[in-house]
Design a protein around this motif. Sequence first.
Motif, PDB file in Angstrom:
ATOM      1  N   GLY A 158     -78.370  30.915  29.129  1.00 13.37           N
ATOM      2  CA  GLY A 158     -77.863  30.104  30.228  1.00 13.37           C
ATOM      3  C   GLY A 158     -76.937  28.979  29.808  1.00 13.37           C
ATOM      4  O   GLY A 158     -76.646  28.089  30.617  1.00 13.37           O
ATOM      5  N   LYS A 159     -76.442  29.016  28.558  1.00 11.81           N
ATOM      6  CA  LYS A 159     -75.550  27.967  28.070  1.00 11.81           C
ATOM      7  C   LYS A 159     -74.367  28.588  27.330  1.00 11.81           C
ATOM      8  O   LYS A 159     -74.456  29.696  26.813  1.00 11.81           O
ATOM      9  CB  LYS A 159     -76.298  27.007  27.121  1.00 11.81           C
ATOM     10  N   TYR A 160     -73.253  27.834  27.296  1.00 13.38           N
ATOM     11  CA  TYR A 160     -72.114  28.267  26.501  1.00 13.38           C
ATOM     12  C   TYR A 160     -72.390  28.006  25.025  1.00 13.38           C
ATOM     13  O   TYR A 160     -73.047  27.028  24.653  1.00 13.38           O
ATOM     14  CB  TYR A 160     -70.846  27.521  26.916  1.00 13.38           C
ATOM     15  N   LYS A 161     -71.826  28.880  24.180  1.00 14.50           N
ATOM     16  CA  LYS A 161     -72.029  28.744  22.744  1.00 14.50           C
ATOM     17  C   LYS A 161     -70.788  29.239  22.004  1.00 14.50           C
ATOM     18  O   LYS A 161     -70.206  30.262  22.374  1.00 14.50           O
ATOM     19  CB  LYS A 161     -73.262  29.566  22.336  1.00 14.50           C
ATOM     20  N   GLU A 202     -61.561  19.714  25.538  1.00 17.13           N
ATOM     21  CA  GLU A 202     -60.252  19.462  24.930  1.00 17.13           C
ATOM     22  C   GLU A 202     -59.578  20.794  24.613  1.00 17.13           C
ATOM     23  O   GLU A 202     -59.424  21.171  23.450  1.00 17.13           O
ATOM     24  CB  GLU A 202     -60.426  18.633  23.652  1.00 17.13           C
ATOM     25  N   ILE A 203     -59.139  21.517  25.647  1.00 14.98           N
ATOM     26  CA  ILE A 203     -58.531  22.833  25.431  1.00 14.98           C
ATOM     27  C   ILE A 203     -57.054  22.646  25.070  1.00 14.98           C
ATOM     28  O   ILE A 203     -56.153  22.983  25.837  1.00 14.98           O
ATOM     29  CB  ILE A 203     -58.678  23.744  26.666  1.00 14.98           C
ATOM     30  N   HIS A 204     -56.816  22.025  23.940  1.00 14.96           N
ATOM     31  CA  HIS A 204     -55.455  21.883  23.435  1.00 14.96           C
ATOM     32  C   HIS A 204     -55.530  21.820  21.927  1.00 14.96           C
ATOM     33  O   HIS A 204     -56.610  21.556  21.365  1.00 14.96           O
ATOM     34  CB  HIS A 204     -54.762  20.655  24.052  1.00 14.96           C
ATOM     35  N   SER A 205     -54.486  22.172  21.186  1.00 13.96           N
ATOM     36  CA  SER A 205     -53.157  22.410  21.735  1.00 13.96           C
ATOM     37  C   SER A 205     -53.145  23.688  22.573  1.00 13.96           C
ATOM     38  O   SER A 205     -53.737  24.685  22.194  1.00 13.96           O
ATOM     39  CB  SER A 205     -52.130  22.524  20.615  1.00 13.96           C
ATOM     40  N   HIS A 206     -52.435  23.643  23.688  1.00 11.63           N
ATOM     41  CA  HIS A 206     -52.491  24.737  24.646  1.00 11.63           C
ATOM     42  C   HIS A 206     -52.077  26.065  24.041  1.00 11.63           C
ATOM     43  O   HIS A 206     -52.613  27.116  24.400  1.00 11.63           O
ATOM     44  CB  HIS A 206     -51.612  24.407  25.850  1.00 11.63           C
ATOM     45  N   SER A 207     -51.112  26.050  23.132  1.00 12.24           N
ATOM     46  CA  SER A 207     -50.612  27.324  22.606  1.00 12.24           C
ATOM     47  C   SER A 207     -51.629  28.038  21.716  1.00 12.24           C
ATOM     48  O   SER A 207     -51.437  29.204  21.374  1.00 12.24           O
ATOM     49  CB  SER A 207     -49.304  27.108  21.835  1.00 12.24           C
ATOM     50  N   LEU A 218     -61.805  21.638  19.811  1.00 14.99           N
ATOM     51  CA  LEU A 218     -62.008  22.358  21.069  1.00 14.99           C
ATOM     52  C   LEU A 218     -63.329  21.955  21.717  1.00 14.99           C
ATOM     53  O   LEU A 218     -63.406  21.795  22.936  1.00 14.99           O
ATOM     54  CB  LEU A 218     -62.001  23.860  20.807  1.00 14.99           C
ATOM     55  N   ASN A 219     -64.359  21.769  20.901  1.00 12.28           N
ATOM     56  CA  ASN A 219     -65.678  21.414  21.416  1.00 12.28           C
ATOM     57  C   ASN A 219     -66.030  19.965  21.063  1.00 12.28           C
ATOM     58  O   ASN A 219     -67.189  19.637  20.794  1.00 12.28           O
ATOM     59  CB  ASN A 219     -66.740  22.358  20.854  1.00 12.28           C
ATOM     60  N   TYR A 220     -65.030  19.101  21.068  1.00 12.80           N
ATOM     61  CA  TYR A 220     -65.217  17.693  20.704  1.00 12.80           C
ATOM     62  C   TYR A 220     -66.295  17.058  21.597  1.00 12.80           C
ATOM     63  O   TYR A 220     -66.229  17.136  22.814  1.00 12.80           O
ATOM     64  CB  TYR A 220     -63.893  16.951  20.871  1.00 12.80           C
ATOM     65  N   ARG A 221     -67.303  16.466  20.951  1.00 12.51           N
ATOM     66  CA  ARG A 221     -68.436  15.864  21.649  1.00 12.51           C
ATOM     67  C   ARG A 221     -69.128  16.870  22.588  1.00 12.51           C
ATOM     68  O   ARG A 221     -69.718  16.494  23.595  1.00 12.51           O
ATOM     69  CB  ARG A 221     -68.005  14.624  22.417  1.00 12.51           C
ATOM     70  N   HIS A 222     -69.008  18.143  22.268  1.00  9.21           N
ATOM     71  CA  HIS A 222     -69.657  19.226  23.030  1.00  9.21           C
ATOM     72  C   HIS A 222     -69.198  19.263  24.500  1.00  9.21           C
ATOM     73  O   HIS A 222     -69.942  19.728  25.375  1.00  9.21           O
ATOM     74  CB  HIS A 222     -71.179  19.105  22.949  1.00  9.21           C
ATOM     75  N   LYS A 223     -67.964  18.814  24.746  1.00  6.98           N
ATOM     76  CA  LYS A 223     -67.461  18.821  26.124  1.00  6.98           C
ATOM     77  C   LYS A 223     -67.212  20.223  26.647  1.00  6.98           C
ATOM     78  O   LYS A 223     -67.150  20.432  27.859  1.00  6.98           O
ATOM     79  CB  LYS A 223     -66.167  18.010  26.214  1.00  6.98           C
ATOM     80  N   LEU A 224     -67.088  21.191  25.737  1.00  4.48           N
ATOM     81  CA  LEU A 224     -66.928  22.578  26.165  1.00  4.48           C
ATOM     82  C   LEU A 224     -68.281  23.242  26.391  1.00  4.48           C
ATOM     83  O   LEU A 224     -68.560  23.747  27.478  1.00  4.48           O
ATOM     84  CB  LEU A 224     -66.129  23.355  25.112  1.00  4.48           C
ATOM     85  N   THR A 225     -69.134  23.207  25.384  1.00  2.00           N
ATOM     86  CA  THR A 225     -70.401  23.938  25.483  1.00  2.00           C
ATOM     87  C   THR A 225     -71.421  23.261  26.397  1.00  2.00           C
ATOM     88  O   THR A 225     -72.392  23.903  26.810  1.00  2.00           O
ATOM     89  CB  THR A 225     -71.023  24.139  24.086  1.00  2.00           C
ATOM     90  N   GLN A 271     -60.865  16.254   8.966  1.00  3.55           N
ATOM     91  CA  GLN A 271     -61.857  15.610   9.832  1.00  3.55           C
ATOM     92  C   GLN A 271     -62.298  16.517  10.975  1.00  3.55           C
ATOM     93  O   GLN A 271     -63.461  16.516  11.367  1.00  3.55           O
ATOM     94  CB  GLN A 271     -61.283  14.305  10.394  1.00  3.55           C
ATOM     95  N   ASN A 272     -61.348  17.278  11.540  1.00  5.05           N
ATOM     96  CA  ASN A 272     -61.643  18.178  12.662  1.00  5.05           C
ATOM     97  C   ASN A 272     -60.802  19.431  12.541  1.00  5.05           C
ATOM     98  O   ASN A 272     -59.574  19.339  12.438  1.00  5.05           O
ATOM     99  CB  ASN A 272     -61.347  17.525  14.016  1.00  5.05           C
ATOM    100  N   ASN A 273     -61.424  20.608  12.556  1.00 11.32           N
ATOM    101  CA  ASN A 273     -60.647  21.841  12.644  1.00 11.32           C
ATOM    102  C   ASN A 273     -60.438  22.194  14.113  1.00 11.32           C
ATOM    103  O   ASN A 273     -60.863  21.447  15.007  1.00 11.32           O
ATOM    104  CB  ASN A 273     -61.329  22.972  11.865  1.00 11.32           C
ATOM    105  N   ILE A 274     -59.811  23.322  14.399  1.00 14.09           N
ATOM    106  CA  ILE A 274     -59.473  23.639  15.785  1.00 14.09           C
ATOM    107  C   ILE A 274     -60.710  23.852  16.653  1.00 14.09           C
ATOM    108  O   ILE A 274     -60.690  23.570  17.854  1.00 14.09           O
ATOM    109  CB  ILE A 274     -58.534  24.864  15.884  1.00 14.09           C
TER     110      ILE A 274
END
Length: 407
Positions: free
Chosen positions: A225-228, A147-152, A288-295, A281-284
């Motif tokens: 070997g993983k994003y963090k 979830e790389i948003h808000s884009h700005s 950004l890493n909601y449900r670990h979709k980024l890492t 409930q959620n900070n930026i």
Amino acid sequence: FELAMVFLVMCLRDYLKENGKIAFVLPYSLLTGDQNQWLRTPTNLKAFKMYPLLVYDLKEVSPLFNQASCVLVVEKKEHRDSLESIPSLVFSGRLPRRNASLAEAERYLQEDKKELYVTQGRIVYWTYKKDELISSHYLNVFRRRAEIHSHSFWFIERLEVPMGQSFTEGIYVRSKNEGDEKLTVELRGHLPERFFFKTLLSKRMYPFGWTQLDEVFLPLKVEDGKYKLLDYYELKPKGQDASNTFWEWLEKSIELTDNMKDWLSKAQKTWEKWRGEKAKQNNILDWLNYRHKLTDQPVEGGYLVLYTTSGTNPCACVIEKDKRFIADTTTYYALMRSKEEALYVASLLNSRVLANMISNNQARGAFGERHIHTLPLQYIPPFNPEDPLNLKLVEVAKKAHEKAGRP
């Protein structure tokens, strides 16, 4: 959600007596559309006390409605047995006109009794083909994006250092506003280049290629070997709301430069002002890493197949994966170890045949079909490197990528 499905559930809940029956005309996407997965799931059917009795399949009747349709007949009752199949009456025929009476229409209609079988995979479908009860291999391979948003907050463009300004460590950048989001803010600062990554927006994609990759700033590192997310999870205090958690991490982090702290601080303040109480409930970073979709994304090695999440037709391309590329919120992705398999899958995702197969199950807007999600994946058979037809598709995809300027 499609409103027709929500309306059905509410009518059954609020107005139908126990053991009463109700019939609703619904979009044909009821059977396999991703947006209606919630209604088909057995646990939800039991929770709603909704027991499917019969489906009238009207897809092959015309002229009827502006989109393919069906009728679902349900009974309101408790049921514990797992649903394995649903009786269906399949109608076909061409009517002399719209809004024909039943007596008039009966002369032109053919009726066929069938069974709709309920798949038991990660996504539940109602299908006429019993051999589709095991969900497609690729349904379990493709993943939703970060979830790389808000884009700005995260999308950036490089700038020249203004004259008269002393050099500061890092690259001088400003936030990049794509113009298609409600929340925007202009940020400027010097950020370390080691936190710059590339991503691909769906609006930049065309079959087998793309116009450009966008640069994003992410407080991300590769470890084992993983994003963090740097030291966020190590320093994250327990028992606090998300907003306080962010500010305490920002103060304690030893991996952030002062310029990074300033950038993230302005982004979080904008987020809190826009979200109000929901910001607790959620900070930026949580978002950004909601449900670990980024890492959880693969770091490198192999080939990424990406395709668009929305639109009328699927659009896919192949990118060789390295650690500087992150899949964005507007795409689905899967990592293939061989380039041949990646090209095979992309060739099918870009095909007119597949687009036609999913069209009846897509949600529709004022301008036609608008959502894709995992619909096409159920129709793609696993890659077989010994199948001549599979290899022919690979060769076609290779030529298409070369013509698109992306060999």
